[in-house]
Design a protein around this motif. Sequence first.
Motif, mmCIF file in Angstrom:
data_model
loop_
_atom_site.group_PDB
_atom_site.id
_atom_site.type_symbol
_atom_site.label_atom_id
_atom_site.label_comp_id
_atom_site.label_asym_id
_atom_site.label_seq_id
_atom_site.Cartn_x
_atom_site.Cartn_y
_atom_site.Cartn_z
ATOM 1 N N LEU A 1 -92.731 -53.500 15.930
ATOM 2 C CA LEU A 1 -93.436 -54.485 15.134
ATOM 3 C C LEU A 1 -93.327 -54.138 13.659
ATOM 4 O O LEU A 1 -93.212 -52.977 13.275
ATOM 5 C CB LEU A 1 -94.907 -54.537 15.552
ATOM 6 N N ASP A 2 -93.391 -55.179 12.823
ATOM 7 C CA ASP A 2 -93.396 -54.943 11.379
ATOM 8 C C ASP A 2 -94.650 -54.171 10.982
ATOM 9 O O ASP A 2 -94.601 -53.314 10.103
ATOM 10 C CB ASP A 2 -93.323 -56.282 10.635
ATOM 11 N N ALA A 3 -95.781 -54.494 11.629
ATOM 12 C CA ALA A 3 -97.001 -53.717 11.438
ATOM 13 C C ALA A 3 -97.023 -52.615 12.496
ATOM 14 O O ALA A 3 -97.739 -52.678 13.488
ATOM 15 C CB ALA A 3 -98.228 -54.621 11.548
ATOM 16 N N ASP A 4 -96.195 -51.573 12.278
ATOM 17 C CA ASP A 4 -95.929 -50.603 13.341
ATOM 18 C C ASP A 4 -97.086 -49.656 13.610
ATOM 19 O O ASP A 4 -97.060 -48.911 14.594
ATOM 20 C CB ASP A 4 -94.664 -49.796 13.000
ATOM 21 N N ASP A 5 -98.113 -49.640 12.753
ATOM 22 C CA ASP A 5 -99.242 -48.742 12.975
ATOM 23 C C ASP A 5 -100.415 -49.452 13.634
ATOM 24 O O ASP A 5 -101.516 -48.931 13.678
ATOM 25 C CB ASP A 5 -99.690 -48.133 11.649
ATOM 26 N N ASP B 1 -94.462 -60.321 3.923
ATOM 27 C CA ASP B 1 -94.444 -58.866 3.764
ATOM 28 C C ASP B 1 -95.628 -58.279 4.520
ATOM 29 O O ASP B 1 -96.629 -57.864 3.923
ATOM 30 C CB ASP B 1 -94.514 -58.499 2.271
ATOM 31 N N PRO B 2 -95.563 -58.250 5.860
ATOM 32 C CA PRO B 2 -96.728 -57.833 6.650
ATOM 33 C C PRO B 2 -97.146 -56.383 6.438
ATOM 34 O O PRO B 2 -98.306 -56.046 6.657
ATOM 35 C CB PRO B 2 -96.278 -58.083 8.093
ATOM 36 N N ARG B 3 -96.228 -55.533 6.035
ATOM 37 C CA ARG B 3 -96.603 -54.126 5.843
ATOM 38 C C ARG B 3 -97.598 -53.958 4.697
ATOM 39 O O ARG B 3 -98.446 -53.061 4.728
ATOM 40 C CB ARG B 3 -95.355 -53.286 5.574
ATOM 41 N N ASN B 4 -97.490 -54.795 3.690
ATOM 42 C CA ASN B 4 -98.344 -54.665 2.510
ATOM 43 C C ASN B 4 -99.373 -55.790 2.393
ATOM 44 O O ASN B 4 -100.162 -55.797 1.453
ATOM 45 C CB ASN B 4 -97.477 -54.642 1.239
ATOM 46 N N ASP B 5 -99.345 -56.730 3.317
ATOM 47 C CA ASP B 5 -100.281 -57.851 3.300
ATOM 48 C C ASP B 5 -101.458 -57.520 4.212
ATOM 49 O O ASP B 5 -101.445 -57.799 5.415
ATOM 50 C CB ASP B 5 -99.582 -59.133 3.764
ATOM 51 N N LEU B 6 -102.502 -56.915 3.648
ATOM 52 C CA LEU B 6 -103.601 -56.421 4.467
ATOM 53 C C LEU B 6 -104.377 -57.550 5.132
ATOM 54 O O LEU B 6 -104.901 -57.381 6.235
ATOM 55 C CB LEU B 6 -104.549 -55.579 3.601
ATOM 56 N N GLU B 7 -104.469 -58.704 4.505
ATOM 57 C CA GLU B 7 -105.261 -59.794 5.066
ATOM 58 C C GLU B 7 -104.634 -60.393 6.310
ATOM 59 O O GLU B 7 -105.337 -60.818 7.232
ATOM 60 C CB GLU B 7 -105.464 -60.882 4.011
ATOM 61 N N PHE B 8 -103.304 -60.460 6.378
ATOM 62 C CA PHE B 8 -102.631 -61.142 7.487
ATOM 63 C C PHE B 8 -101.700 -60.210 8.274
ATOM 64 O O PHE B 8 -100.901 -60.672 9.068
ATOM 65 C CB PHE B 8 -101.844 -62.344 6.964
ATOM 66 N N ARG B 9 -101.819 -58.912 8.045
ATOM 67 C CA ARG B 9 -100.943 -57.954 8.727
ATOM 68 C C ARG B 9 -101.151 -57.982 10.232
ATOM 69 O O ARG B 9 -100.190 -58.041 11.008
ATOM 70 C CB ARG B 9 -101.209 -56.549 8.187
ATOM 71 N N THR B 10 -102.426 -57.956 10.687
ATOM 72 C CA THR B 10 -102.681 -57.901 12.130
ATOM 73 C C THR B 10 -102.331 -59.230 12.805
ATOM 74 O O THR B 10 -101.890 -59.234 13.951
ATOM 75 C CB THR B 10 -104.148 -57.563 12.411
ATOM 76 N N LEU B 11 -102.538 -60.353 12.115
ATOM 77 C CA LEU B 11 -102.161 -61.645 12.690
ATOM 78 C C LEU B 11 -100.654 -61.725 12.871
ATOM 79 O O LEU B 11 -100.170 -62.168 13.922
ATOM 80 C CB LEU B 11 -102.659 -62.783 11.802
#
Length: 461
Positions: free
Chosen positions: A3-7, A247-257
């Motif tokens: 996933l792009d949000a790998d953490d 940019d999901p890695r740096n987009d804290l508001e929509f990273r998990t979505l």
Amino acid sequence: MSLDADDMRIHVLGIGSIGSLFAFHLRRALPESTPVSLIVRKRRVYQNINEDQGQSIRVERDGHTEHMGGFDREVWEVASDQLFSLMYDRRGRVKASTDKASDPYMDVFHLSKEELKARGRPKQPEIGKATTIDSLIITCKAPSTLPALQRLVPRLHSNSTIVLLQNGMGVYDSIVDRLFPDPNKRPHFVLASTTHGVWAKGPLSVVHAGVGNFSFGIVPDPRGRRDHEASLQHGFERLQLSDISSDPRNDLEFRTLHGTIQALLTLTDLNPIWDPIQWLNVKLLKKLCVNCCVNPITAIMNITNGELLGSADAYYMLRSVCREANAVFRAQARAEDALVPATVALAHLHPHKLEEEVTRVIGHTSRNFSSMLQDMRNGKPTEIEYMNGYLMRMGQKYGVPTPVNNLLRSMVRLKSSIGQATELPGAEKWWHPLSDLPRAKPPPPTKLTAKPPPFKRFSML
């Protein structure tokens, strides 16, 4: 696929048949760097996992069984959930009052405030570690969703993502009204529906009997920060992940979505379909109508789905439910908070199309027992309030009569309550629903209805 949000960690709440199937495919599709945690509400289930299955989920399909392990686990006992609901409000604060009548379904312990404080707050599960929840997939039954989610609210944040996968309608509305009334603090929500046929052989052991698809859609952002369906307006035929975040890695508001939708799309064996929310609502309303037809009648009559076909009386009831559902859907489409536009409701939710869908599903699942019948046989709460009960409430809201759905709801509730002791408040024990109605004057007596003269015994002596 990473996933792009790998953490991001994915939690699954409700590991029945559907929950086990989805957890199995999530673990198989995602890399080990993306943890998948199972939230278990019964210690017995956890013990069975360890003793019988080697901490894995088993899925049988076409006679072939596969095992999948590598899950993290949390164990919360049901009694602990009930105590938590009594002690704390939806935000995890100690309740100011512990009035037993405030919540008769959850407040099962009648303790004083001092006793509650002495017990302390149950911050951690009995087994496992409670971490912040970024992505939560809820697959438990509709009646259990709200009380189960209530405990997890302190671990959620406004940037978390919650996926709701249940039968019926109204779960999302109840969650928003009771747990997240403030749009600024509300997590992202994804609504989902599946046509896969699954039944449980045991704890975390299921049979994938019928292959279908898995549809989901994103609830629009209540704050209007982003349009998740912007690509459709720019000529694309399908929704794009870039609509959520570029940019999901740096987009804290929509990273998990972004990460949750990406994870759902990796479940290729479940045939995922990412729908615009309006079209998903059409699917949900169609499925609601099917459930309102099939589930209560099969549960009341104790029959398989296929036994509804060929009966003129059953067809009359199914047709009546479809017509009432259509009337409610049309009235709902004309409201300001419409789930689907009026034109879409007229085109896709016509009574004849609803009847065709009901007949198709019955024929496809003719040998199956409905979920409501299985719940009745196992002594579990039914989802009737989120099926026919939902139509009844919407009918009352929009002034649409729903007599057949009201009757089916009452019959299911009656059959479910037979043999169970019910406690009424003292004032209600002697109250009858007809006692307050004015009584009509009796008609004047006639020769046939006049009171006969008193009987006199004659002596023969």
